[in-house]
Design a protein around this motif. Sequence first.
Motif, mmCIF file in Angstrom:
data_model
loop_
_atom_site.group_PDB
_atom_site.id
_atom_site.type_symbol
_atom_site.label_atom_id
_atom_site.label_comp_id
_atom_site.label_asym_id
_atom_site.label_seq_id
_atom_site.Cartn_x
_atom_site.Cartn_y
_atom_site.Cartn_z
ATOM 1 N N ASP A 141 -85.260 -18.433 -18.715
ATOM 2 C CA ASP A 141 -84.711 -18.878 -17.209
ATOM 3 C C ASP A 141 -83.431 -20.001 -17.470
ATOM 4 O O ASP A 141 -82.706 -20.373 -16.550
ATOM 5 C CB ASP A 141 -85.726 -19.335 -16.317
ATOM 6 N N ASP A 142 -83.624 -20.455 -18.534
ATOM 7 C CA ASP A 142 -82.524 -21.808 -19.032
ATOM 8 C C ASP A 142 -82.308 -22.760 -17.843
ATOM 9 O O ASP A 142 -81.409 -22.864 -17.314
ATOM 10 C CB ASP A 142 -81.091 -20.998 -19.122
ATOM 11 N N LEU A 143 -83.400 -23.535 -17.363
ATOM 12 C CA LEU A 143 -83.534 -24.351 -16.102
ATOM 13 C C LEU A 143 -82.978 -25.587 -16.556
ATOM 14 O O LEU A 143 -83.466 -25.979 -17.856
ATOM 15 C CB LEU A 143 -84.929 -24.377 -15.623
ATOM 16 N N SER A 176 -88.412 -12.842 -23.407
ATOM 17 C CA SER A 176 -88.658 -13.767 -22.539
ATOM 18 C C SER A 176 -90.082 -14.617 -23.333
ATOM 19 O O SER A 176 -91.005 -13.878 -23.894
ATOM 20 C CB SER A 176 -89.518 -13.162 -21.362
ATOM 21 N N GLU A 178 -80.797 -12.334 -22.257
ATOM 22 C CA GLU A 178 -80.609 -10.673 -21.952
ATOM 23 C C GLU A 178 -79.379 -10.282 -22.513
ATOM 24 O O GLU A 178 -78.503 -10.942 -22.154
ATOM 25 C CB GLU A 178 -80.879 -10.742 -20.242
ATOM 26 N N LYS A 220 -84.161 -7.901 -22.424
ATOM 27 C CA LYS A 220 -84.402 -9.299 -22.064
ATOM 28 C C LYS A 220 -85.720 -10.016 -23.005
ATOM 29 O O LYS A 220 -86.669 -9.474 -23.027
ATOM 30 C CB LYS A 220 -84.715 -9.645 -20.757
ATOM 31 N N HIS A 248 -92.093 -18.713 -23.904
ATOM 32 C CA HIS A 248 -92.554 -20.295 -23.587
ATOM 33 C C HIS A 248 -92.505 -20.872 -24.870
ATOM 34 O O HIS A 248 -93.181 -20.646 -25.930
ATOM 35 C CB HIS A 248 -93.608 -20.220 -22.879
ATOM 36 N N ASP A 279 -91.789 -23.492 -17.949
ATOM 37 C CA ASP A 279 -90.665 -22.642 -17.656
ATOM 38 C C ASP A 279 -90.411 -21.705 -18.757
ATOM 39 O O ASP A 279 -90.679 -22.080 -19.979
ATOM 40 C CB ASP A 279 -89.237 -23.393 -17.355
ATOM 41 N N ASP A 280 -89.902 -20.575 -18.526
ATOM 42 C CA ASP A 280 -89.671 -19.311 -19.455
ATOM 43 C C ASP A 280 -88.321 -19.657 -19.968
ATOM 44 O O ASP A 280 -87.378 -20.198 -19.461
ATOM 45 C CB ASP A 280 -89.574 -18.002 -18.759
#
Length: 239
Positions: A146-148, A233, A163, A231, A235, A142-143
């Motif tokens: 994305d804050d998953l 981005s 962002e 933004k 990993h 996950d990136d």
Amino acid sequence: MDVRYLSFDGSQSFRDFGLYIQTAEIGFPDKTKARIKIPNSNIYYDYAQIFGDMYEERTLEYTFLLAKDHTKFDSEDLEYWKSQVMNWLEPGVQHRIEDSSIPFYYFIGEVQNNPDWQQDQSFGYGTLKVKINCYPYKISVDDMADDLWDSFDFNNDVAQFLEFEVNKETTERIYNASSTAVSPKLIVTGNATVEAHNEKVTLNAGTYTETEIKLNVGWNDVKLSGNGTIKFSFHKEVL
């Protein structure tokens, strides 16, 4: 019971080749020490103070079993499947590698030496020992932008928005939970100037995968100015 599998170059060891993982050893990389002795003293200067810790490649070692549940392979079947598996593993380029027992992360590596194939024609099975040389760090699927929730590490990660609107000079704090510095991909609308750790870049609208901007381990103070949005981005990379 779920069968453990290895995904390599988009194909899966069990689903596509019927390989069972008998043994797996996920090695840790050795640290590379770069030191020089200061003349006329007993003191050594460690370059890790400048570049951070550096590591050798890490090694993944697997032993696969090719066998049928209720019957045996004949010699022609074994030779055919051996050829298929070798063609899957052998191409000498780096691939994305995922182990189903290590969710949310992948490795980058390649098979540099010929795998060791042994077969028992009387019982109709074969075993394959494979050594994969990899980039030292495992990389989050996950990136971080994305804050998953599913892959969030409550012990080490920090919930954050990556962002930012840029319409005046501001300083934003970005947390890199990796074990090493990372180079973020920068996605810009309008224009933005970014400054971090004595590096400064001015960017027009677009996506930039390689800049001088790096995020060190932990908190990073990043100065932003311009007119638009940017933004960050990246990993996470951990041992």
